[in-house]
Design a protein around this motif. Structure first.
Motif, PDB file in Angstrom:
ATOM      1  N   ASN B 118      40.696 -25.727-103.889  1.00  0.00           N
ATOM      2  CA  ASN B 118      40.224 -26.718-102.919  1.00  0.00           C
ATOM      3  C   ASN B 118      38.733 -26.504-102.606  1.00  0.00           C
ATOM      4  O   ASN B 118      38.120 -25.535-103.066  1.00  0.00           O
ATOM      5  CB  ASN B 118      41.096 -26.711-101.655  1.00  0.00           C
ATOM      6  CG  ASN B 118      40.974 -25.403-100.898  1.00  0.00           C
ATOM      7  OD1 ASN B 118      39.908 -24.782-100.879  1.00  0.00           O
ATOM      8  ND2 ASN B 118      42.063 -24.980-100.266  1.00  0.00           N
ATOM      9  N   LYS B 119      38.185 -27.416-101.835  1.00  0.00           N
ATOM     10  CA  LYS B 119      36.740 -27.391-101.547  1.00  0.00           C
ATOM     11  C   LYS B 119      36.267 -26.020-101.043  1.00  0.00           C
ATOM     12  O   LYS B 119      35.219 -25.522-101.440  1.00  0.00           O
ATOM     13  CB  LYS B 119      36.400 -28.469-100.499  1.00  0.00           C
ATOM     14  CG  LYS B 119      36.142 -29.853-101.075  1.00  0.00           C
ATOM     15  CD  LYS B 119      34.654 -30.044-101.441  1.00  0.00           C
ATOM     16  CE  LYS B 119      34.423 -31.210-102.387  1.00  0.00           C
ATOM     17  NZ  LYS B 119      34.714 -30.895-103.811  1.00  0.00           N
ATOM     18  N   ASP B 120      37.086 -25.426-100.167  1.00  0.00           N
ATOM     19  CA  ASP B 120      36.706 -24.133 -99.589  1.00  0.00           C
ATOM     20  C   ASP B 120      36.749 -22.995-100.599  1.00  0.00           C
ATOM     21  O   ASP B 120      36.198 -21.923-100.366  1.00  0.00           O
ATOM     22  CB  ASP B 120      37.672 -23.765 -98.442  1.00  0.00           C
ATOM     23  CG  ASP B 120      37.380 -24.604 -97.209  1.00  0.00           C
ATOM     24  OD1 ASP B 120      36.330 -25.269 -97.199  1.00  0.00           O
ATOM     25  OD2 ASP B 120      38.217 -24.589 -96.284  1.00  0.00           O
ATOM     26  N   GLN B 121      37.471 -23.222-101.679  1.00  0.00           N
ATOM     27  CA  GLN B 121      37.656 -22.142-102.640  1.00  0.00           C
ATOM     28  C   GLN B 121      36.733 -22.267-103.855  1.00  0.00           C
ATOM     29  O   GLN B 121      36.624 -21.335-104.652  1.00  0.00           O
ATOM     30  CB  GLN B 121      39.122 -22.132-103.120  1.00  0.00           C
ATOM     31  CG  GLN B 121      40.109 -21.792-101.989  1.00  0.00           C
ATOM     32  CD  GLN B 121      41.543 -22.118-102.361  1.00  0.00           C
ATOM     33  OE1 GLN B 121      41.790 -23.004-103.173  1.00  0.00           O
ATOM     34  NE2 GLN B 121      42.489 -21.408-101.767  1.00  0.00           N
ATOM     35  N   GLU B 122      36.079 -23.416-103.954  1.00  0.00           N
ATOM     36  CA  GLU B 122      35.288 -23.646-105.169  1.00  0.00           C
ATOM     37  C   GLU B 122      34.163 -22.632-105.356  1.00  0.00           C
ATOM     38  O   GLU B 122      33.794 -22.308-106.479  1.00  0.00           O
ATOM     39  CB  GLU B 122      34.730 -25.072-105.182  1.00  0.00           C
ATOM     40  CG  GLU B 122      35.733 -26.045-105.806  1.00  0.00           C
ATOM     41  CD  GLU B 122      35.286 -27.488-105.704  1.00  0.00           C
ATOM     42  OE1 GLU B 122      34.172 -27.738-105.206  1.00  0.00           O
ATOM     43  OE2 GLU B 122      36.072 -28.371-106.104  1.00  0.00           O
ATOM     44  N   HIS B 123      33.650 -22.139-104.241  1.00  0.00           N
ATOM     45  CA  HIS B 123      32.553 -21.159-104.330  1.00  0.00           C
ATOM     46  C   HIS B 123      32.999 -19.905-105.096  1.00  0.00           C
ATOM     47  O   HIS B 123      32.190 -19.179-105.656  1.00  0.00           O
ATOM     48  CB  HIS B 123      32.071 -20.774-102.926  1.00  0.00           C
ATOM     49  CG  HIS B 123      33.064 -19.931-102.170  1.00  0.00           C
ATOM     50  ND1 HIS B 123      32.899 -18.573-101.995  1.00  0.00           N
ATOM     51  CD2 HIS B 123      34.243 -20.237-101.590  1.00  0.00           C
ATOM     52  CE1 HIS B 123      33.932 -18.092-101.317  1.00  0.00           C
ATOM     53  NE2 HIS B 123      34.765 -19.086-101.058  1.00  0.00           N
ATOM     54  N   TYR B 178      36.233 -11.261 -99.703  1.00  0.00           N
ATOM     55  CA  TYR B 178      36.830 -12.587 -99.454  1.00  0.00           C
ATOM     56  C   TYR B 178      38.314 -12.467 -99.149  1.00  0.00           C
ATOM     57  O   TYR B 178      38.841 -13.147 -98.281  1.00  0.00           O
ATOM     58  CB  TYR B 178      36.649 -13.508-100.667  1.00  0.00           C
ATOM     59  CG  TYR B 178      35.227 -13.941-100.927  1.00  0.00           C
ATOM     60  CD1 TYR B 178      34.295 -14.049 -99.900  1.00  0.00           C
ATOM     61  CD2 TYR B 178      34.814 -14.262-102.218  1.00  0.00           C
ATOM     62  CE1 TYR B 178      32.991 -14.450-100.156  1.00  0.00           C
ATOM     63  CE2 TYR B 178      33.511 -14.677-102.486  1.00  0.00           C
ATOM     64  CZ  TYR B 178      32.605 -14.761-101.452  1.00  0.00           C
ATOM     65  OH  TYR B 178      31.324 -15.166-101.714  1.00  0.00           O
ATOM     66  N   GLU B 181      38.916 -11.425 -95.703  1.00  0.00           N
ATOM     67  CA  GLU B 181      38.559 -12.440 -94.715  1.00  0.00           C
ATOM     68  C   GLU B 181      39.531 -13.611 -94.681  1.00  0.00           C
ATOM     69  O   GLU B 181      39.687 -14.268 -93.655  1.00  0.00           O
ATOM     70  CB  GLU B 181      37.147 -12.984 -95.024  1.00  0.00           C
ATOM     71  CG  GLU B 181      36.049 -11.996 -94.655  1.00  0.00           C
ATOM     72  CD  GLU B 181      34.714 -12.389 -95.283  1.00  0.00           C
ATOM     73  OE1 GLU B 181      34.658 -13.416 -96.007  1.00  0.00           O
ATOM     74  OE2 GLU B 181      33.734 -11.651 -95.065  1.00  0.00           O
ATOM     75  N   ASP B 182      40.129 -13.904 -95.814  1.00  0.00           N
ATOM     76  CA  ASP B 182      40.956 -15.113 -95.890  1.00  0.00           C
ATOM     77  C   ASP B 182      42.200 -14.817 -96.732  1.00  0.00           C
ATOM     78  O   ASP B 182      42.231 -15.081 -97.930  1.00  0.00           O
ATOM     79  CB  ASP B 182      40.120 -16.250 -96.518  1.00  0.00           C
ATOM     80  CG  ASP B 182      40.949 -17.504 -96.752  1.00  0.00           C
ATOM     81  OD1 ASP B 182      42.066 -17.602 -96.199  1.00  0.00           O
ATOM     82  OD2 ASP B 182      40.473 -18.373 -97.512  1.00  0.00           O
ATOM     83  N   SER B 185      44.000 -17.200 -99.216  1.00  0.00           N
ATOM     84  CA  SER B 185      43.401 -17.516-100.521  1.00  0.00           C
ATOM     85  C   SER B 185      43.604 -16.402-101.550  1.00  0.00           C
ATOM     86  O   SER B 185      43.103 -16.498-102.677  1.00  0.00           O
ATOM     87  CB  SER B 185      41.896 -17.763-100.359  1.00  0.00           C
ATOM     88  OG  SER B 185      41.676 -18.963 -99.673  1.00  0.00           O
ATOM     89  N   LYS B 188      44.499 -17.261-105.212  1.00  0.00           N
ATOM     90  CA  LYS B 188      43.387 -17.896-105.939  1.00  0.00           C
ATOM     91  C   LYS B 188      42.288 -16.871-106.239  1.00  0.00           C
ATOM     92  O   LYS B 188      41.703 -16.866-107.318  1.00  0.00           O
ATOM     93  CB  LYS B 188      42.793 -19.034-105.103  1.00  0.00           C
ATOM     94  CG  LYS B 188      43.645 -20.301-105.109  1.00  0.00           C
ATOM     95  CD  LYS B 188      43.400 -21.107-106.368  1.00  0.00           C
ATOM     96  CE  LYS B 188      44.311 -22.324-106.446  1.00  0.00           C
ATOM     97  NZ  LYS B 188      45.648 -22.005-106.966  1.00  0.00           N
TER      98      LYS B 188
END
Lengths: 239, 239
Positions: B118-123, B178, B181-182, B185, B188
């Motif tokens: 998703n958008k938040d994970q694309e980085h 990461y 922090e999350d 995710s 992923k």
């Protein structure tokens, strides 16, 4: 040892050379097996000393790889082997490359054995045991198959990897759950994750070696073919 | 193409055979390079179609590996090469094994490209770009070194891996942060972690190929030796 055609060569010296190199591969295999068993035992018992011994012994495996490779090159150049002799030499050249890399994976496992896990984290290491024992058994059996050039045993090792892969998948899923539950332990869990991956790769390399054994015995390259086609190659001629 | 001693063989047919097999390795290398470039581009652009194309093309690499391996075996049996001819054939046998496994890693990368982020994970995917480009450059340069059997270029590729390893270490540390922090995710992020590992392994395999090039040119096995000893082998004779 009829499979190795010992006795058929006009040159007794050639026989001796082939026999010597074959024995050296078995010695190398024994050493790699010991390294893996020791690394697993070091993990199981948090035995830092044993882990250090694994790390300081890896050079012997590398050394054997270079020696055997050189002997194989010399045999090809001097004896100009053909047919099954050539297949044996080429199978050896490939086998030792996989053995050396199994040694590298054992080294990686030993590094993890040296990392300190607290009481709450020790269960993570325990989770590696089943997969570790499964893969160690694959290594033992493929080395045994190599010693006897037993293509049926090689095929069985090849098929054991399905089980190892399944265990590996289950383990990584479990480890991910732990990560989500206890984020502070993530670095340690990653250590265990890499160890699981190392074990899974060792299983793949045992599969490679079993393919070389079948190649030597049957004269057919069975890489990249289906399970059924491989079974036909090994068993087809018998029925 | 003096390094390949084309012209020195009494048999013109032998020359042709060596040249044909060498060309096939270059074709295989080109295909592997394309697979890696496509897999990286599929990741960068979330291009599922391109990822599918990578997955459906891997069989071609496997096929080339088998064909080249068989041709090499035939050359050894029929032409009984010695000295640098034999070294070339053995270097090829080893090189194609590493190329095939680089192809497998590209396949793994393509699988990740297919997973939806998703958008938040694309980085996360973006973070693979630097390492990916570094490793792709190593592959290009080692294939170029192979085409010219240029041991100095091979040595340079070998040394580029230090930089790739450093990038890989930094990336895995970042990914672990990461995760902490999350935690949702984590699955992923693990995909990205495995991709980073694949890239790191491709770098190692490029190193292997550069070692075979130096072995061919210098007639000395430079595996498992220090950076200094390797530099001496390649550069020593010139100074």
């Amino acid at each position: 040892m009829d499979k190795f055609n010992v006795g058929k060569h006009i040159s007794g010296k050639f026989n001796e050379e082939l026999e010597a190199v074959r024995n050296k591969v078995l010695a190398m295999g024994g050493l790699v097996e010991k390294q893996l068993a020791d690394a697993l035992s070091a993990i199981e018992n948090s035995d830092v000393e044993l882990a250090e011994r694994v790390l300081s012994s890896d050079y012997k495996i590398n050394q054997l790889e270079l020696e055997i490779d050189e002997q194989c090159t010399r045999i090809i150049a001097k004896r100009q082997p053909t047919a099954s002799d050539l297949r044996l030499v080429l199978a050896i050249i490939k086998t030792i490359s996989d053995l050396e890399r199994i040694g590298d994976e054992a080294e990686r496992l030993a590094h993890v054995a040296k990392a300190s896990f607290n009481k709450d984290q020790e269960h993570l290491l325990v989770s590696l045991e089943n997969l570790g024992q499964q893969v160690l058994m694959m290594l033992r059996e493929v080395l045994d198959a190599f010693a006897r050039m037993d293509e049926e045993a090689a095929l069985q090792v090849h098929q054991m990897d399905t089980n190892a892969d399944r265990q590996y998948e289950a383990l990584t899923r479990q480890l991910m759950t732990y990560m989500m539950e206890d984020s502070r332990s993530i670095p340690k869990i990653m250590d265990v994750m890499w160890s699981a991956r190392s074990l899974e790769r060792i299983g793949d390399r045992c599969q490679n070696i079993s393919e070389y054994i079948i190649y030597f015995v049957r004269g057919k390259d069975v890489r990249h073919i289906s399970r059924e086609a491989m079974e036909d190659t090994v068993r087809g001629a018998k029925s």
